[in-house]
Design a protein around this motif. Structure first.
Motif, PDB file in Angstrom:
ATOM      1  N   VAL A  65       0.835  -1.208   0.000  1.00  0.00           N
ATOM      2  CA  VAL A  65       0.000   0.000   0.000  1.00  0.00           C
ATOM      3  C   VAL A  65       0.874   1.264   0.000  1.00  0.00           C
ATOM      4  O   VAL A  65       2.059   1.217   0.339  1.00  0.00           O
ATOM      5  N   ARG A  66       0.205   2.367  -0.341  1.00  0.00           N
ATOM      6  CA  ARG A  66       0.881   3.671  -0.494  1.00  0.00           C
ATOM      7  C   ARG A  66       1.921   3.981   0.588  1.00  0.00           C
ATOM      8  O   ARG A  66       3.082   4.240   0.254  1.00  0.00           O
ATOM      9  N   PRO A  67       1.569   3.989   1.882  1.00  0.00           N
ATOM     10  CA  PRO A  67       2.591   4.382   2.865  1.00  0.00           C
ATOM     11  C   PRO A  67       3.752   3.391   2.939  1.00  0.00           C
ATOM     12  O   PRO A  67       4.871   3.776   3.300  1.00  0.00           O
ATOM     13  N   GLN A  68       3.506   2.136   2.561  1.00  0.00           N
ATOM     14  CA  GLN A  68       4.610   1.161   2.580  1.00  0.00           C
ATOM     15  C   GLN A  68       5.597   1.413   1.443  1.00  0.00           C
ATOM     16  O   GLN A  68       6.791   1.170   1.597  1.00  0.00           O
ATOM     17  N   PHE A  69       5.098   1.910   0.305  1.00  0.00           N
ATOM     18  CA  PHE A  69       6.021   2.233  -0.791  1.00  0.00           C
ATOM     19  C   PHE A  69       6.948   3.363  -0.325  1.00  0.00           C
ATOM     20  O   PHE A  69       8.150   3.340  -0.575  1.00  0.00           O
ATOM     21  N   ILE A  70       6.351   4.340   0.362  1.00  0.00           N
ATOM     22  CA  ILE A  70       7.128   5.507   0.805  1.00  0.00           C
ATOM     23  C   ILE A  70       8.186   5.081   1.843  1.00  0.00           C
ATOM     24  O   ILE A  70       9.348   5.475   1.775  1.00  0.00           O
ATOM     25  N   LYS A  71       7.769   4.243   2.791  1.00  0.00           N
ATOM     26  CA  LYS A  71       8.717   3.792   3.836  1.00  0.00           C
ATOM     27  C   LYS A  71       9.820   2.936   3.220  1.00  0.00           C
ATOM     28  O   LYS A  71      10.998   3.052   3.559  1.00  0.00           O
ATOM     29  N   CYS A  72       9.415   2.057   2.307  1.00  0.00           N
ATOM     30  CA  CYS A  72      10.365   1.133   1.688  1.00  0.00           C
ATOM     31  C   CYS A  72      11.387   1.888   0.841  1.00  0.00           C
ATOM     32  O   CYS A  72      12.545   1.474   0.743  1.00  0.00           O
ATOM     33  N   GLU A 116       8.651   8.294  -8.737  1.00  0.00           N
ATOM     34  CA  GLU A 116       9.261   9.522  -8.208  1.00  0.00           C
ATOM     35  C   GLU A 116      10.262   9.264  -7.091  1.00  0.00           C
ATOM     36  O   GLU A 116      11.145  10.082  -6.851  1.00  0.00           O
ATOM     37  N   LEU A 117      10.160   8.115  -6.407  1.00  0.00           N
ATOM     38  CA  LEU A 117      11.090   7.846  -5.300  1.00  0.00           C
ATOM     39  C   LEU A 117      12.167   6.824  -5.682  1.00  0.00           C
ATOM     40  O   LEU A 117      12.908   6.345  -4.821  1.00  0.00           O
ATOM     41  N   ASP A 118      12.206   6.485  -6.962  1.00  0.00           N
ATOM     42  CA  ASP A 118      13.225   5.530  -7.457  1.00  0.00           C
ATOM     43  C   ASP A 118      13.215   4.216  -6.695  1.00  0.00           C
ATOM     44  O   ASP A 118      14.277   3.684  -6.346  1.00  0.00           O
TER      45      ASP A 118
END
Ligand code: UD1
Ligand code: UDP
Length: 349
Positions: A9-16, A49-51
């Motif tokens: 999910v969205r926040p996991q992509f950001i944390k990962c 965007e976060l590579d």
């Protein structure tokens, strides 16, 4: 070490994005995407965007009931683990993807590491609370963002493998903050810095109960300031289902979900945020934006105790009052120190 990271999910992509960057210096990471979030704006935009490296496996589980979704994930993650035979499975947060990853691994006697361990809202009607508790109780390494989290685990009898690492979202926001300033999202939306309110709502308890969604909409349409509200697909669906979309859109700028950089820019320049998100409560504190939380409880109690966040639930009057008048007295001391990704990697090395 060979590590399978499970995200969905969205926040996991950001944390990962932040942790993967460090992890891959010393370890071999296999990225498994459960497919829980799949729309471009809930999913691929973050990878671009976060590579974030492309997932090695996309299990394409999609949306369904809790049992079916978690069950399909469990089955498909097990198949990957049988092929990959990792030394460790790493899971993030409190979603169905988190629980499925932890359960699949522990049943195969593979070690589990939980990032964001020890958080509790003490509200067992939240699906996330059940996911957190169960994941913590089958994890071997528990990476806690705060001292409160380590204490909570000790109170539940979990003492082994517990580390106070700090919060990986701090690394994420540090990565995004300067980069996000290049975004022209304020100009695109015709908003002036510090003169608008930001809103996000997606909790099941707020979107799926008509009385609660009614109350939230009634509050939002009374606000004096301009309001911008990036809609989670669940919320858009439920607003339409309950016939509330048109009235809300007549007063509030309803927009599509944003990428992380645009979202960070819009949040950082807002006067205040009204949210039921876990991540956004913390980001608001980190960006020094006062936060009004549209819930009766929070797993980020520290932000409330520090006077930076106020819990108003779905009470119309309290929401309007807080949106107009809530003002933190002073900027609190650092609640979430930097360096969580590095600390986690040091423990794993
Ligand atoms: C999930 C997590 C929640 C987390 C949130 C992050 C669980 C139980 N919940 O909630 O903890 O805070 O992600 O955003 O794991 N949908 C789409 N497109 C998508 C994804 C979802 O249209 O790409 C719609 C579907 O109608 C779906 C609904 O949103 O049924 C809910 O999606 P789901 O992943 O089940 O839960 P979230 O509310 O996103
Ligand atoms: N976010 C985003 N775009 C949006 C809304 C949120 O990039 O339109 C980011 C936000 O910055 C935070 C994360 O998504 O890092 C929070 O996700 P969400 O609120 O969906 O989940 P929660 O944190 O409640 O689990």
């Amino acid at each position: 070490m060979k590590i399978v990271s499970v995200i969905g999910v969205r926040p996991q992509f950001i944390k990962c994005a932040s942790l993967s960057r460090e992890l891959r210096i010393h370890h071999r990471e296999i990225l498994v995407h459960t497919g829980q979030h799949y729309d471009y704006l809930m999913n691929k935009v973050f990878f671009d965007e976060l590579d974030i490296p492309s997932p090695d496996y996309n299990l394409e589980v999609g949306s369904s009931s809790h049992g079916l979704q978690t069950g399909e994930m469990l089955k498909r993650i097990e198949e990957v683990l049988l092929i990959e035979k990792p030394d460790l499975v790493l899971v993030y947060g409190d979603t169905n993807s988190t629980l499925a990853g932890a359960l699949a691994a522990t049943k195969m006697h593979i070690k589990v590491a939980h990032v964001e361990a020890g958080l509790r809202s003490h509200d067992r009607t939240m699906p996330e609370e059940i996911n957190r508790i169960l994941t913590d109780h089958c994890s071997d390494l528990l990476f806690c963002p705060t001292q409160t989290a380590t204490t909570t685990l000790a109170d539940e009898g979990i003492n082994r493998g517990v580390y106070l690492t700090g919060d990986v979202m701090v690394d994420a926001i540090l990565f995004a903050k300067n980069r996000s300033e290049n975004s022209n999202i304020l100009e695109i939306l015709g908003l002036t810095s510090k003169e608008y309110l930001m809103v996000t709502i997606h909790r099941a308890s707020n979107t799926d109960t008509k009385a609660n969604l009614d109350s939230l909409v009634n509050a939002l349409i009374q606000l004096k300031q301009p309001v911008v509200f990036p809609l989670h697909p669940r919320t858009e669906k439920q607003l339409k289902h309950f016939g509330l979309f048109d009235i809300l859109s007549s007063r509030v700028k309803l927009i599509k979900p944003l990428g992380y950089l645009e979202f960070t820019k819009l949040l950082g320049h807002s006067q205040k945020v009204l949210t039921d998100s876990g991540g956004v409560q913390k980001e608001a504190y980190l960006l020094q934006v006062p936060c009004v939380t549209l819930r009766d409880n929070t797993e980020w109690q520290e932000t409330v105790q520090a006077g930076w966040n106020v819990l108003v639930g779905t009470n119309e009057e309290m929401i309007v009052n807080a949106a107009h008048n809530f003002q933190p007295v002073s900027i609190p001391k650092t609640l979430f120190p930097e360096g969580a990704c590095r600390n986690i990697c040091d423990i794993l090395n």
